[in-house]
Every structure is written in structure tokens, then in C-alpha cells.
Design an enzyme around this catalytic site. Structure first.
Site, PDB file in Angstrom:
ATOM      1  N   HIS A   1       0.825  -1.190   0.000  1.00 61.70           N
ATOM      2  CA  HIS A   1       0.000   0.000   0.000  1.00 61.70           C
ATOM      3  C   HIS A   1       0.873   1.259   0.000  1.00 61.70           C
ATOM      4  O   HIS A   1       2.090   1.194   0.198  1.00 61.70           O
ATOM      5  CB  HIS A   1      -0.932  -0.009   1.202  1.00 61.70           C
ATOM      6  CG  HIS A   1      -2.020  -1.037   1.101  1.00 61.70           C
ATOM      7  ND1 HIS A   1      -3.066  -1.134   1.996  1.00 61.70           N
ATOM      8  CD2 HIS A   1      -2.242  -2.027   0.192  1.00 61.70           C
ATOM      9  CE1 HIS A   1      -3.874  -2.115   1.656  1.00 61.70           C
ATOM     10  NE2 HIS A   1      -3.389  -2.679   0.564  1.00 61.70           N
TER      11      HIS A   1
ATOM     12  N   CYS B   1      -1.866  -1.192   7.401  1.00 68.05           N
ATOM     13  CA  CYS B   1      -0.968  -0.042   7.354  1.00 68.05           C
ATOM     14  C   CYS B   1      -0.959   0.716   8.681  1.00 68.05           C
ATOM     15  O   CYS B   1       0.055   1.311   9.060  1.00 68.05           O
ATOM     16  CB  CYS B   1      -1.371   0.895   6.226  1.00 68.05           C
ATOM     17  SG  CYS B   1      -1.122   0.199   4.593  1.00 68.05           S
TER      18      CYS B   1
ATOM     19  N   THR C   1     -29.380   0.925 -24.978  1.00 71.00           N
ATOM     20  CA  THR C   1     -28.720   0.496 -23.741  1.00 71.00           C
ATOM     21  C   THR C   1     -28.431   1.693 -22.841  1.00 71.00           C
ATOM     22  O   THR C   1     -28.687   1.661 -21.628  1.00 71.00           O
ATOM     23  CB  THR C   1     -27.409  -0.246 -24.066  1.00 71.00           C
ATOM     24  OG1 THR C   1     -27.706  -1.404 -24.844  1.00 71.00           O
ATOM     25  CG2 THR C   1     -26.682  -0.664 -22.801  1.00 71.00           C
TER      26      THR C   1
ATOM     27  N   ALA D   1     -20.953   9.561 -28.626  1.00 62.82           N
ATOM     28  CA  ALA D   1     -20.715  10.685 -29.534  1.00 62.82           C
ATOM     29  C   ALA D   1     -21.989  10.904 -30.335  1.00 62.82           C
ATOM     30  O   ALA D   1     -22.624   9.948 -30.779  1.00 62.82           O
ATOM     31  CB  ALA D   1     -19.542  10.378 -30.467  1.00 62.82           C
TER      32      ALA D   1
ATOM     33  N   LEU E   1     -13.457  -3.233 -28.206  1.00 61.52           N
ATOM     34  CA  LEU E   1     -13.579  -2.752 -26.827  1.00 61.52           C
ATOM     35  C   LEU E   1     -12.282  -2.921 -26.042  1.00 61.52           C
ATOM     36  O   LEU E   1     -12.278  -3.314 -24.875  1.00 61.52           O
ATOM     37  CB  LEU E   1     -14.733  -3.456 -26.108  1.00 61.52           C
ATOM     38  CG  LEU E   1     -16.103  -3.375 -26.794  1.00 61.52           C
ATOM     39  CD1 LEU E   1     -17.154  -4.135 -25.987  1.00 61.52           C
ATOM     40  CD2 LEU E   1     -16.533  -1.929 -27.008  1.00 61.52           C
TER      41      LEU E   1
ATOM     42  N   ARG F   1     -10.946   3.952 -21.228  1.00 59.92           N
ATOM     43  CA  ARG F   1     -11.134   2.505 -21.103  1.00 59.92           C
ATOM     44  C   ARG F   1     -10.077   1.889 -20.188  1.00 59.92           C
ATOM     45  O   ARG F   1     -10.357   0.995 -19.398  1.00 59.92           O
ATOM     46  CB  ARG F   1     -11.069   1.845 -22.476  1.00 59.92           C
ATOM     47  CG  ARG F   1     -12.255   2.146 -23.381  1.00 59.92           C
ATOM     48  CD  ARG F   1     -12.075   1.484 -24.740  1.00 59.92           C
ATOM     49  NE  ARG F   1     -13.202   1.715 -25.635  1.00 59.92           N
ATOM     50  CZ  ARG F   1     -13.296   1.229 -26.859  1.00 59.92           C
ATOM     51  NH1 ARG F   1     -12.304   0.463 -27.352  1.00 59.92           N
ATOM     52  NH2 ARG F   1     -14.358   1.482 -27.611  1.00 59.92           N
TER      53      ARG F   1
ATOM     54  N   GLU G   1       1.233   3.764   2.076  1.00 61.65           N
ATOM     55  CA  GLU G   1       1.965   4.091   3.305  1.00 61.65           C
ATOM     56  C   GLU G   1       3.213   3.221   3.447  1.00 61.65           C
ATOM     57  O   GLU G   1       4.262   3.695   3.893  1.00 61.65           O
ATOM     58  CB  GLU G   1       1.059   3.885   4.522  1.00 61.65           C
ATOM     59  CG  GLU G   1      -0.214   4.716   4.493  1.00 61.65           C
ATOM     60  CD  GLU G   1      -1.402   3.982   3.919  1.00 61.65           C
ATOM     61  OE1 GLU G   1      -2.499   4.109   4.491  1.00 61.65           O
ATOM     62  OE2 GLU G   1      -1.240   3.269   2.898  1.00 61.65           O
TER      63      GLU G   1
ATOM     64  N   GLU H   1     -20.754   2.250 -23.365  1.00 63.35           N
ATOM     65  CA  GLU H   1     -20.445   2.879 -24.649  1.00 63.35           C
ATOM     66  C   GLU H   1     -21.530   2.681 -25.709  1.00 63.35           C
ATOM     67  O   GLU H   1     -21.309   2.998 -26.875  1.00 63.35           O
ATOM     68  CB  GLU H   1     -19.091   2.372 -25.167  1.00 63.35           C
ATOM     69  CG  GLU H   1     -17.903   2.934 -24.389  1.00 63.35           C
ATOM     70  CD  GLU H   1     -16.626   2.972 -25.218  1.00 63.35           C
ATOM     71  OE1 GLU H   1     -16.673   2.706 -26.433  1.00 63.35           O
ATOM     72  OE2 GLU H   1     -15.570   3.279 -24.638  1.00 63.35           O
TER      73      GLU H   1
ATOM     74  N   CYS I   1      -5.571   1.369   6.324  1.00 66.41           N
ATOM     75  CA  CYS I   1      -6.325   0.150   6.633  1.00 66.41           C
ATOM     76  C   CYS I   1      -5.893  -0.406   7.986  1.00 66.41           C
ATOM     77  O   CYS I   1      -4.761  -0.202   8.433  1.00 66.41           O
ATOM     78  CB  CYS I   1      -6.132  -0.888   5.531  1.00 66.41           C
ATOM     79  SG  CYS I   1      -4.437  -1.466   5.333  1.00 66.41           S
TER      80      CYS I   1
END
Length: 347
Positions: free
Chosen positions: A51, A87, A295, A157, A212, A192, A53, A290, A78
């Protein structure tokens, strides 16, 4: 207080380096300051690895200075054992007495426990420095834990006359019809790489045969998510090529394909909450939608979205498939060559 903000800004800069690679963990940066000088810094690279830290403390050459230093971190340390030790324990074991935190961690495994551990072990803890900015950076993480669904980004778009695509009968071949320019396309591929998953509907797959992926930007390709009630997607479609983990939501009992997961849902009910629940159960923290228009509109009508990123291209279709109808708060407007990018927030 300004000195705290300055070092917290550096934490945020460091944390952003992990965007797209830390899922399902949050974005965290940390700096250690002694006599108004940064002597150590680090950020979280990837889930399962050290992590922020830990990396910051390890980067300090003279560990004797830690007991006289202040540790800054944009998210509460955490306090539980996961893939790595807590941490908060490392901070107190390192004799650091001053800790400045941007925002608390709403994850039930932490949620104030890290601060309590620090205080119980004699640390002077300050919480809430640049809190709004720290929460905004981890909007995906906080949405996932608070709303129990992914952070949802809508993207499309549209032409200057309000169409998202030509009519199906007017399309010459199965391929995308570009409205946005090459610079905008590169930006989309960067987006993406920053999100954990990407989602399209059946008609988009049938019309565009999209890959994609992030072929125009150096970064991880997201998990592909597709919806196909009757499983009409051809077996040779790019989304079924096995190059990326893909989830297909369908009503059919489909034979498994390599690296493709078929999930049956009830299409007689609202499918969007079902999909969100399934993605949450699979620990998917963010998703970019997208297309296509139907959808996107389903997410809007279900009131399940957090931001929308809309490109306006300087072309006219005159007829075609109408762009989604959305209402939101305009938070940013940007010109990208001959495209205008509008970013809306749900709130």
C-alpha cells in the site's frame, strides 16, 4: 492549515498514478514530511502489492527520522489483514506520531478503525484535509461500497443534429461509423484503461463488431460486458475472441467459451439493476457504458448512472438513431479539435 493542504495535494498527485491498476482497491498516495521537507513518498500500484503508506515508509532512507515526522495520506490507513498487513499497524510500529488523513474509508472493513488504532497508540491524527478532493478521486471506490454497485460512466458521440448513429438500413458494412475525431478516440481509449469494465448492447455488437480494447492507448484493456437476450451475437465476433475477460448477460443456457462468462438474467424484469447487482458481486468497481442508444437510455431511465461524457461532432446525419435523452449537471466543457466534449454529473 495550508501546509497540510500542500502535502495532501502531493498525495493526490501520487495516488492518480494507480488509476486503472489498483482495482478493487482505492487510489492512495502518501508522503512523509520532516522539517517541512518530503523525505519519503509512495502510492499503491496494484491490488495485492504494498500500500501507499508502506511504499512511503520504505522509501525513507534514515528511519530514525520517522518518529519526528508527519505522514500524509489521502485515505484512512487500513486496519485489517487482507492480502497485505494493516498499514495502521506499520505506522505505529514505525513510531510515527503525526498522521494527516484526507478522508475516512467507508469500506466496512476499515471505516474509522484505522484512525482509532492510530489514536489508541498515541498518534496525533488530523482528518478531513482536502476531503472533497480526496473523495472525488476515489468516487469509484466510495460508490461501490456505499451504493453496492459499480461507478457508472455513460459515454457516446452524437452529431450536431442529435443522432448517435445512422439507421441500420443505411449502413454499408459492419463497422463503426465515426462521429468523433482521432484525438477524441485516443481519449476514449485512455478512459477505457482507467475503468474496470466496458459495456455495450447487442445492436452495437451486431452493427459495429467492436473490440472494446485499448489499442490506441498504453494501458490495461477492461473487462468486456455485453447484453444479448437471445444470444444473437455471431461466434466470430470480436467480443467473443477470448483476448479479454468477457461477461455476456443472456436469457439462454449457452455453452461456455474460453475467457467468456455467460450469466443468465430475467429479461421480463428491469435488467439494469440485475446487471449492477451481478457486477457488484463480481467486485467490479467501475464501468463505462459505450452504447448503443437503447442500452444507454435504459441506464438513464433506471436512474443508474454517475456521469456522462458526450462528444458533439460537427457533422449532420439528418436522419438516424436519436442520441439518448439525459438531464444532468454540466461540470465541464472542452474543445478537442472539431469536437466538443461535455461532461455531466448525475447530481
Amino acid at each position: 492549515m495550508r501546509i497540510h493542504e500542500m502535502y495532501m495535494e502531493r498525495c493526490l498527485e501520487l495516488a492518480k498514478n494507480g488509476l486503472g491498476t489498483t482495482y478493487p482497491n482505492p487510489l492512495v498516495g502518501s508522503v512523509i514530511v520532516h522539517d517541512n521537507k518530503i523525505i519519503g513518498e509512495g502510492w499503491h500500484f496494484k491490488a495485492g502489492e504494498a500500500h501507499a503508506e508502506v511504499n512511503a515508509i520504505n522509501s525513507v532512507k534514515n528511519k530514525a527520522l520517522l518518529s519526528k515526522s508527519t505522514l500524509y495520506v489521502n485515505l484512512e490507513p487500513c486496519s485489517h489483514f487482507g492480502k497485505t498487513p494493516p498499514c495502521a499497524n506499520l505506522i505505529t510500529d514505525s513510531k510515527i506520531k503525526n498522521v494527516v488523513i484526507g478522508s475516512l474509508d467507508t469500506n466496512s472493513a476499515v471505516n474509522g478503525k484505522g484512525v482509532s488504532h492510530l489514536q489508541q497508540h498515541g498518534c496525533n491524527v488530523t482528518v478531513g484535509v482536502l476531503e472533497a478532493e480526496c473523495k472525488a478521486l476515489n468516487k469509484r471506490f466510495f460508490t461501490f461500497h456505499q451504493k453496492q454497485r459499480p461507478y457508472i460512466i455513460l459515454k457516446w458521440a452524437e452529431t450536431i443534429d442529435g443522432f448517435i448513429a445512422p439507421l441500420h438500413k443505411e449502413r454499408i458494412k459492419v463497422a463503426p461509423v465515426w462521429i468523433s475525431n482521432s484525438k477524441s478516440l485516443q481519449l476514449v481509449h485512455q478512459w477505457r484503461a482507467e475503468e474496470q469494465a466496458i459495456f455495450v448492447g447487442t445492436n452495437t455488437v451486431l452493427s459495429d463488431n467492436p473490440k472494446l480494447n485499448t489499442r490506441n492507448f498504453l494501458g490495461n484493456s477492461p473487462i468486456r460486458v455485453v447484453i444479448d437476450n437471445a444470444f444473437r451475437i455471431p461466434k466470430n465476433s470480436n467480443v467473443l475472441d477470448g483476448t479479454q475477460l468477457t461477461i455476456v448477460f443472456t436469457s439462454q443456457d449457452v455453452k461456455q467459451i474460453k475467457n467468456v462468462i455467460f450469466v443468465q438474467i430475467d429479461f421480463q424484469k428491469n435488467i439494469i439493476p440485475q446487471i449492477c447487482n451481478e457486477l457488484y458481486g463480481r467486485n467490479i468497481q467501475s464501468i463505462i457504458i459505450e452504447g448503443g442508444a437503447h442500452t444507454l437510455q435504459q441506464f438513464i431511465d433506471s436512474d443508474l448512472w454517475d456521469e456522462a461524457r458526450i462528444f458533439i461532432g460537427e457533422i449532420n446525419f439528418k436522419t438516424g438513431i436519436q442520441a439518448p435523452n439525459i438531464k444532468g449537471k454540466l461540470v465541464k466543457k472542452q474543445q478537442i479539435q472539431d469536437n466538443e466534449l461535455r461532461i455531466l454529473s448525475h447530481d
